[in-house]
Structures are given as C-alpha cells and as structure tokens.
Design a protein around this motif. Structure first.
Motif, PDB file in Angstrom:
ATOM      1  N   ASP A 253       0.849  -1.191   0.000  1.00 51.50           N
ATOM      2  CA  ASP A 253       0.000   0.000   0.000  1.00 51.50           C
ATOM      3  C   ASP A 253       0.883   1.238   0.000  1.00 51.50           C
ATOM      4  O   ASP A 253       2.057   1.164  -0.393  1.00 51.50           O
ATOM      5  CB  ASP A 253      -0.974  -0.016   1.182  1.00 51.50           C
ATOM      6  N   GLU A 254       0.353   2.367   0.481  1.00 49.54           N
ATOM      7  CA  GLU A 254       1.129   3.604   0.482  1.00 49.54           C
ATOM      8  C   GLU A 254       2.378   3.511   1.352  1.00 49.54           C
ATOM      9  O   GLU A 254       3.291   4.321   1.225  1.00 49.54           O
ATOM     10  CB  GLU A 254       0.257   4.793   0.928  1.00 49.54           C
ATOM     11  N   ASN A 255       2.441   2.531   2.233  1.00 48.68           N
ATOM     12  CA  ASN A 255       3.616   2.333   3.084  1.00 48.68           C
ATOM     13  C   ASN A 255       4.624   1.359   2.495  1.00 48.68           C
ATOM     14  O   ASN A 255       5.575   0.974   3.161  1.00 48.68           O
ATOM     15  CB  ASN A 255       3.178   1.859   4.471  1.00 48.68           C
ATOM     16  N   GLY A 256       4.406   0.900   1.271  1.00 47.77           N
ATOM     17  CA  GLY A 256       5.336   0.002   0.604  1.00 47.77           C
ATOM     18  C   GLY A 256       4.909  -1.455   0.683  1.00 47.77           C
ATOM     19  O   GLY A 256       3.795  -1.782   1.095  1.00 47.77           O
ATOM     20  N   TYR A 257       5.805  -2.314   0.262  1.00 43.81           N
ATOM     21  CA  TYR A 257       5.578  -3.762   0.257  1.00 43.81           C
ATOM     22  C   TYR A 257       6.124  -4.336   1.546  1.00 43.81           C
ATOM     23  O   TYR A 257       7.286  -4.112   1.896  1.00 43.81           O
ATOM     24  CB  TYR A 257       6.280  -4.385  -0.957  1.00 43.81           C
ATOM     25  N   ARG A 258       5.269  -5.070   2.290  1.00 50.98           N
ATOM     26  CA  ARG A 258       5.682  -5.619   3.582  1.00 50.98           C
ATOM     27  C   ARG A 258       5.404  -7.119   3.626  1.00 50.98           C
ATOM     28  O   ARG A 258       4.290  -7.536   3.926  1.00 50.98           O
ATOM     29  CB  ARG A 258       4.935  -4.893   4.708  1.00 50.98           C
ATOM     30  N   PRO A 259       6.418  -7.928   3.334  1.00 47.18           N
ATOM     31  CA  PRO A 259       6.242  -9.380   3.402  1.00 47.18           C
ATOM     32  C   PRO A 259       6.461  -9.900   4.816  1.00 47.18           C
ATOM     33  O   PRO A 259       7.231  -9.323   5.592  1.00 47.18           O
ATOM     34  CB  PRO A 259       7.318  -9.905   2.458  1.00 47.18           C
ATOM     35  N   ILE A 260       5.787 -10.996   5.144  1.00 47.69           N
ATOM     36  CA  ILE A 260       5.953 -11.657   6.439  1.00 47.69           C
ATOM     37  C   ILE A 260       6.092 -13.150   6.170  1.00 47.69           C
ATOM     38  O   ILE A 260       5.247 -13.730   5.490  1.00 47.69           O
ATOM     39  CB  ILE A 260       4.741 -11.421   7.360  1.00 47.69           C
ATOM     40  N   GLY A 261       7.147 -13.755   6.675  1.00 48.45           N
ATOM     41  CA  GLY A 261       7.348 -15.190   6.517  1.00 48.45           C
ATOM     42  C   GLY A 261       8.519 -15.660   7.355  1.00 48.45           C
ATOM     43  O   GLY A 261       9.517 -14.947   7.490  1.00 48.45           O
ATOM     44  N   ALA A 262       8.392 -16.838   7.920  1.00 47.40           N
ATOM     45  CA  ALA A 262       9.459 -17.376   8.776  1.00 47.40           C
ATOM     46  C   ALA A 262      10.749 -17.613   7.999  1.00 47.40           C
ATOM     47  O   ALA A 262      11.833 -17.635   8.576  1.00 47.40           O
ATOM     48  CB  ALA A 262       8.994 -18.673   9.431  1.00 47.40           C
ATOM     49  N   HIS A 263      10.670 -17.778   6.682  1.00 50.13           N
ATOM     50  CA  HIS A 263      11.851 -18.065   5.869  1.00 50.13           C
ATOM     51  C   HIS A 263      12.624 -16.807   5.480  1.00 50.13           C
ATOM     52  O   HIS A 263      13.738 -16.901   4.973  1.00 50.13           O
ATOM     53  CB  HIS A 263      11.422 -18.807   4.600  1.00 50.13           C
ATOM     54  N   LEU A 264      12.066 -15.627   5.702  1.00 48.56           N
ATOM     55  CA  LEU A 264      12.723 -14.384   5.308  1.00 48.56           C
ATOM     56  C   LEU A 264      13.845 -14.031   6.272  1.00 48.56           C
ATOM     57  O   LEU A 264      13.724 -14.262   7.484  1.00 48.56           O
ATOM     58  CB  LEU A 264      11.701 -13.248   5.260  1.00 48.56           C
ATOM     59  N   PRO A 265      14.928 -13.460   5.766  1.00 48.59           N
ATOM     60  CA  PRO A 265      16.030 -13.070   6.660  1.00 48.59           C
ATOM     61  C   PRO A 265      15.606 -11.913   7.552  1.00 48.59           C
ATOM     62  O   PRO A 265      14.755 -11.103   7.190  1.00 48.59           O
ATOM     63  CB  PRO A 265      17.140 -12.648   5.692  1.00 48.59           C
ATOM     64  N   THR A 266      16.187 -11.846   8.724  1.00 52.42           N
ATOM     65  CA  THR A 266      15.900 -10.757   9.651  1.00 52.42           C
ATOM     66  C   THR A 266      17.191 -10.017   9.958  1.00 52.42           C
ATOM     67  O   THR A 266      18.277 -10.609   9.940  1.00 52.42           O
ATOM     68  CB  THR A 266      15.305 -11.293  10.974  1.00 52.42           C
ATOM     69  N   PRO A 267      17.097  -8.718  10.233  1.00 47.62           N
ATOM     70  CA  PRO A 267      18.317  -7.968  10.536  1.00 47.62           C
ATOM     71  C   PRO A 267      18.865  -8.374  11.901  1.00 47.62           C
ATOM     72  O   PRO A 267      18.121  -8.840  12.766  1.00 47.62           O
ATOM     73  CB  PRO A 267      17.844  -6.514  10.547  1.00 47.62           C
ATOM     74  N   PRO A 268      20.156  -8.191  12.103  1.00 48.23           N
ATOM     75  CA  PRO A 268      20.738  -8.510  13.416  1.00 48.23           C
ATOM     76  C   PRO A 268      20.229  -7.514  14.449  1.00 48.23           C
ATOM     77  O   PRO A 268      19.767  -6.421  14.095  1.00 48.23           O
ATOM     78  CB  PRO A 268      22.240  -8.353  13.179  1.00 48.23           C
ATOM     79  N   PRO A 269      20.297  -7.849  15.729  1.00 47.20           N
ATOM     80  CA  PRO A 269      19.840  -6.914  16.760  1.00 47.20           C
ATOM     81  C   PRO A 269      20.717  -5.663  16.779  1.00 47.20           C
ATOM     82  O   PRO A 269      21.897  -5.690  16.426  1.00 47.20           O
ATOM     83  CB  PRO A 269      19.977  -7.710  18.060  1.00 47.20           C
ATOM     84  N   ILE A 270      20.123  -4.548  17.212  1.00 51.62           N
ATOM     85  CA  ILE A 270      20.855  -3.285  17.295  1.00 51.62           C
ATOM     86  C   ILE A 270      21.802  -3.347  18.494  1.00 51.62           C
ATOM     87  O   ILE A 270      21.380  -3.689  19.607  1.00 51.62           O
ATOM     88  CB  ILE A 270      19.872  -2.105  17.450  1.00 51.62           C
ATOM     89  N   PRO A 271      23.089  -3.033  18.292  1.00 54.06           N
ATOM     90  CA  PRO A 271      24.056  -3.085  19.397  1.00 54.06           C
ATOM     91  C   PRO A 271      23.674  -2.120  20.524  1.00 54.06           C
ATOM     92  O   PRO A 271      23.071  -1.065  20.292  1.00 54.06           O
ATOM     93  CB  PRO A 271      25.372  -2.667  18.746  1.00 54.06           C
ATOM     94  N   ASP A 272      24.058  -2.476  21.758  1.00 52.44           N
ATOM     95  CA  ASP A 272      23.737  -1.666  22.936  1.00 52.44           C
ATOM     96  C   ASP A 272      24.264  -0.239  22.819  1.00 52.44           C
ATOM     97  O   ASP A 272      23.589   0.716  23.218  1.00 52.44           O
ATOM     98  CB  ASP A 272      24.302  -2.310  24.199  1.00 52.44           C
ATOM     99  N   TYR A 273      25.482  -0.067  22.299  1.00 52.57           N
ATOM    100  CA  TYR A 273      26.053   1.272  22.230  1.00 52.57           C
ATOM    101  C   TYR A 273      25.256   2.170  21.289  1.00 52.57           C
ATOM    102  O   TYR A 273      25.158   3.376  21.514  1.00 52.57           O
ATOM    103  CB  TYR A 273      27.541   1.240  21.849  1.00 52.57           C
ATOM    104  N   ILE A 274      24.639   1.595  20.260  1.00 53.31           N
ATOM    105  CA  ILE A 274      23.784   2.380  19.361  1.00 53.31           C
ATOM    106  C   ILE A 274      22.490   2.756  20.082  1.00 53.31           C
ATOM    107  O   ILE A 274      22.013   3.889  19.988  1.00 53.31           O
ATOM    108  CB  ILE A 274      23.480   1.611  18.064  1.00 53.31           C
ATOM    109  N   LEU A 275      21.904   1.813  20.805  1.00 54.18           N
ATOM    110  CA  LEU A 275      20.686   2.096  21.562  1.00 54.18           C
ATOM    111  C   LEU A 275      20.924   3.188  22.604  1.00 54.18           C
ATOM    112  O   LEU A 275      20.091   4.083  22.793  1.00 54.18           O
ATOM    113  CB  LEU A 275      20.163   0.824  22.234  1.00 54.18           C
TER     114      LEU A 275
END
Length: 122
Positions: A82-104
């Motif tokens: 939709d107006e917010n773009g394409y948003r797929p959801i699936g267990a097989h899709l790669p996920t980004p690594p967690p944000i490091p503590d120093y960045i948070l």
C-alpha cells in the motif's frame, strides 16, 4: 534380488516423477474484478502451490502464497502492499541482526538531549 531391484526402480521413478513439476495441473482458479476497482484472485496447483490476493487496483493489495521449497521445507508468505510500501511476512525471510547496545544508548542520549535550532538572520 529381482524383487528388490524392481522396488528400488519403482521408488526412483516415483522420486523423479515427484520432482518433475512440469506435469502439475491447476486445481483451483478464481478471478474477480469489480467495477469499483477492487479485485481478488486465487489459484492452486496439484504440486501444492496455493496463492491468493485481493485489493484495490494500483492502490493496495494483500495476499499470501504457500509452497514447498526444493529442500522440502514449507514456505508460507503473507504480504501487504500500500502507500507504506511492500511488507512481506514469513518465517523463511532473513531478519536484521539486533541493534548493538552502544547504538541504543546513543539514540537514547540524542532523544533526551534535543538539538536546539539556531535561527540565522538574513
């Protein structure tokens, strides 16, 4: 000996035949387009592929697809576009690594110490 050779041959033929998806057939097909621009479609095949989508042409869509990957794992994907773009959801899709503590911590500091805007005179 002949019986085991026959059984092994039949098994190999079944495996090769199962891997050959060129012989699959459409088992379900629905397609509907309405005058107001909404639409929906759905299809299924004899080799286990199922897909469906509905939406408003050129504005938004939502759907899903499921099939078996070549390695035998089941794939199920749901998506929205939709107006917010394409948003797929699936267990097989790669996920980004967690944000490091120093960045948070840096983001929390920046949020708690807002930048004061400086107005330059012309």
């Amino acid at each position: 000996m002949f019986k085991s050779a026959l059984i092994i041959s039949l098994f190999l033929v079944a495996v090769v035949r199962a891997a050959d998806e060129s012989q699959s057939q459409t088992t379900k097909y629905l397609n509907e387009i309405k005058p107001d621009g909404t639409y929906s479609w759905e299809f299924g095949t004899s080799n286990g592929i199922d897909a469906q989508e509905s939406g408003l042409g050129g504005v938004q869509a939502a759907g899903s697809v499921k099939y078996t990957a070549p390695d035998g794992s089941p794939i199920q994907l749901e998506y929205t576009a939709d107006e917010n773009g394409y948003r797929p959801i699936g267990a097989h899709l790669p996920t980004p690594p967690p944000i490091p503590d120093y960045i948070l911590k840096a983001l929390a500091y920046i949020e708690s110490h807002p930048f004061k805007r400086i107005q330059l005179k012309n």
